[in-house]
Design an enzyme around this catalytic site. Structure first.
Site, PDB file in Angstrom:
ATOM      1  CD  GLU A 182      -2.805  -1.328   2.386  1.00 21.57           C
ATOM      2  OE1 GLU A 182      -2.657  -0.549   3.336  1.00 21.57           O
ATOM      3  OE2 GLU A 182      -3.712  -2.190   2.349  1.00 21.57           O
ATOM      4  CD  GLU A 300      -4.505  -7.979   1.033  1.00 20.84           C
ATOM      5  OE1 GLU A 300      -5.394  -7.328   1.610  1.00 20.84           O
ATOM      6  OE2 GLU A 300      -3.294  -7.752   1.171  1.00 20.84           O
TER       7      GLU A 300
HETATM    8  C1  XIL Z   1      -6.179  -7.021   7.834  1.00 16.91           C
HETATM    9  C2  XIL Z   1      -6.523  -8.292   8.606  1.00 16.91           C
HETATM   10  O1  XIL Z   1      -7.413  -9.050   7.869  1.00 16.91           O
HETATM   11  C3  XIL Z   1      -7.098  -7.920   9.932  1.00 16.91           C
HETATM   12  O2  XIL Z   1      -7.356  -9.069  10.698  1.00 16.91           O
HETATM   13  C4  XIL Z   1      -6.133  -6.987  10.650  1.00 16.91           C
HETATM   14  O3  XIL Z   1      -6.661  -6.594  11.836  1.00 16.91           O
HETATM   15  C5  XIL Z   1      -5.827  -5.775   9.820  1.00 16.91           C
HETATM   16  O4  XIL Z   1      -5.331  -6.190   8.578  1.00 16.91           O
HETATM   17  N1  XIL Z   1      -5.003  -4.972   3.327  1.00 16.91           N
HETATM   18  C6  XIL Z   1      -3.961  -5.770   3.734  1.00 16.91           C
HETATM   19  C7  XIL Z   1      -4.167  -6.750   4.812  1.00 16.91           C
HETATM   20  O5  XIL Z   1      -2.897  -5.728   3.108  1.00 16.91           O
HETATM   21  O6  XIL Z   1      -2.997  -6.980   5.561  1.00 16.91           O
HETATM   22  C8  XIL Z   1      -5.282  -6.332   5.728  1.00 16.91           C
HETATM   23  O7  XIL Z   1      -5.503  -7.385   6.659  1.00 16.91           O
HETATM   24  C9  XIL Z   1      -6.519  -6.022   4.937  1.00 16.91           C
HETATM   25  C10 XIL Z   1      -6.278  -4.881   3.984  1.00 16.91           C
END
Ligand code: XIL
Length: 401
Positions: A182, A300
């Site tokens: 990000e 994701e």
């Molecule tokens: C999220 C997890 O799913 C949660 O459990 C945690 O509390 C916060 O992070 N983008 C990403 C992931 O790159 O690492 C994030 O994961 C969701 C958004």
């Protein structure tokens, strides 16, 4: 007939609702959102999600030279063997949801807590899965001890040591690594579009190049990924974000930075997908990334249903349509080599906490329901894999296995 043409001739893409002028012509008295939603719902209601032979998702993917996987947490393994068995059945790739983030991995400047991620790697290896690494550099999950221990003089040493130690621990064992997560955030108002993250504040914009160079030197046998969200829709804001990302990738590659792939997070919101997913814009973006010589991973994927109607069948049909429409467009691009969902079952999803429904009904954003049964979303994903063009798997020795 090409699959895409079939979908369009059947009037079946949810995205189509937004591209046939419906979005510009709300019915008298009806809100724009409601009109688009209604049309998408009607299209989804007529849709077939049939599959000839229900195989695990990993097999549908592997038949096309693709990989399918999902995010998981270590504590589910011990407390939920039924879930663990489903995970091993459906997935080829496994990504730790938090176990490789700084807050878990680094209780203090001197300590590395590898045990949770090691347990996930062992589970992956015992079940013929490959693990991805997520993530080495991110503006979130910064441990509390940073406030007193890290400053612009020592940050470079701490970051390099972290990458060398963590990637070194798993060298030769992981499918790929999200090296930087990000990095773009246009609201921070920098000319280069970069996020004003703690890492940028300590090290300047070159922290990205430093991270990738250190990663490549530490483990030359893994795929190095730059991972980003907010790339999926045709809105003014996200169009600019895609442009800023392409400019960043071009700049990094022109300097010889060892980046191998773009990770597209693809946290879709059902209602936004209906209104703002533009297949042509997405194809053009993926082609531009591929033209830079990069592979692409969908890292994701999930479909947030918090703004959808409560009725269960209607909701599931819309979510399934969005999965299938999104993936069938994305998988046309041969540079896309893997698809991961952010979780496998509605039993465990970050969206229950991050985007709950106002009516307090459970959210249903993933391929399996909370009872671990395959939903229409599962069919949508399987169908997109089975219609996808084949691709070759060659990248690293690991990926051939
Ligand atoms: C999220 C997890 O799913 C949660 O459990 C945690 O509390 C916060 O992070 N983008 C990403 C992931 O790159 O690492 C994030 O994961 C969701 C958004």
């Amino acid at each position: 007939m090409r699959r895409r043409d079939f979908l369009i001739s059947a009037g079946a893409t949810a995205g189509l609702a937004a591209w046939t002028g419906i979005a510009q012509r709300p019915e008298a008295g009806g809100s724009l959102k409601a009109t688009v939603q209604t049309n998408a719902t009607l299209l989804a209601a007529r849709r077939q999600f049939d599959l000839a032979d229900p195989l695990p998702l990993r097999h549908y993917a592997e038949r096309k030279g693709l990989r399918y996987g999902a995010a998981i947490q270590r504590n589910y393994l011990s407390r939920d063997p039924e879930f663990a068995a489903c995970f091993a059945r459906e997935c080829h790739l496994l990504v730790p949801e938090g176990e490789l983030k700084w807050r878990t991995l680094r209780p203090s400047l001197k300590q590395f807590n590898f045990a949770p991620a090691d347990a996930l790697l062992q589970f992956a290896q015992q079940n013929q899965m490959q693990m991805r690494g997520h993530t080495l550099v991110w503006h979130q999950s910064i441990p509390k001890w940073f406030a007193t221990e890290v400053n612009s003089r020592n940050a470079e040493g701490i970051l390099v040591n972290h990458i060398q130690t963590v990637m070194g621990h798993y060298a030769g064992k992981l499918h790929s690594w999200d090296v930087v997560n990000e990095p773009i955030h246009l609201k921070d108002n920098r000319a280069d579009g970069l996020r004003n993250s703690p890492w940028l504040q300590w090290l300047g914009p070159d922290y990205i190049e430093l991270a990738f160079r250190t990663a490549a030197a530490t483990d030359p046998n893994t795929l190095l990924v730059l991972n980003e969200f907010g790339l999926d829709y045709d809105t003014w804001q996200w169009n600019r974000k895609r442009e800023a990302l392409l400019t960043l990738l071009q700049k990094l590659l022109s300097r010889g930075t060892p980046i191998h792939a773009l990770g597209i997070q693809a946290h879709l919101w059902a209602r936004d997908s209906v209104r703002f997913f533009n297949p042509d814009k997405m194809r053009a973006f993926l082609q531009s990334v591929a033209a830079l010589g990069l592979k692409i991973l969908i890292t994701e994927l999930d479909v947030a249903d918090h703004q959808l109607p409560a009725q269960l069948e209607e909701r599931d049909r819309l979510v399934a349509s969005i999965y299938e429409d999104y993936l069938s467009v994305v998988l046309e691009e041969p540079a896309v080599i893997a698809v991961l969902t952010w979780g496998l079952s509605d039993r465990y999803t970050w969206l229950a906490r991050y985007h709950p429904r106002a009516d307090q009904l459970p959210v249903r954003p993933l391929p399996l329901d909370a009872q671990l049964q395959r939903k229409l979303a599962w069919n949508g994903i399987a169908r997109s894999f089975s219609f996808a063009p084949s691709r070759s798997l060659a990248f690293t020795p690991l990926m051939k296995s």
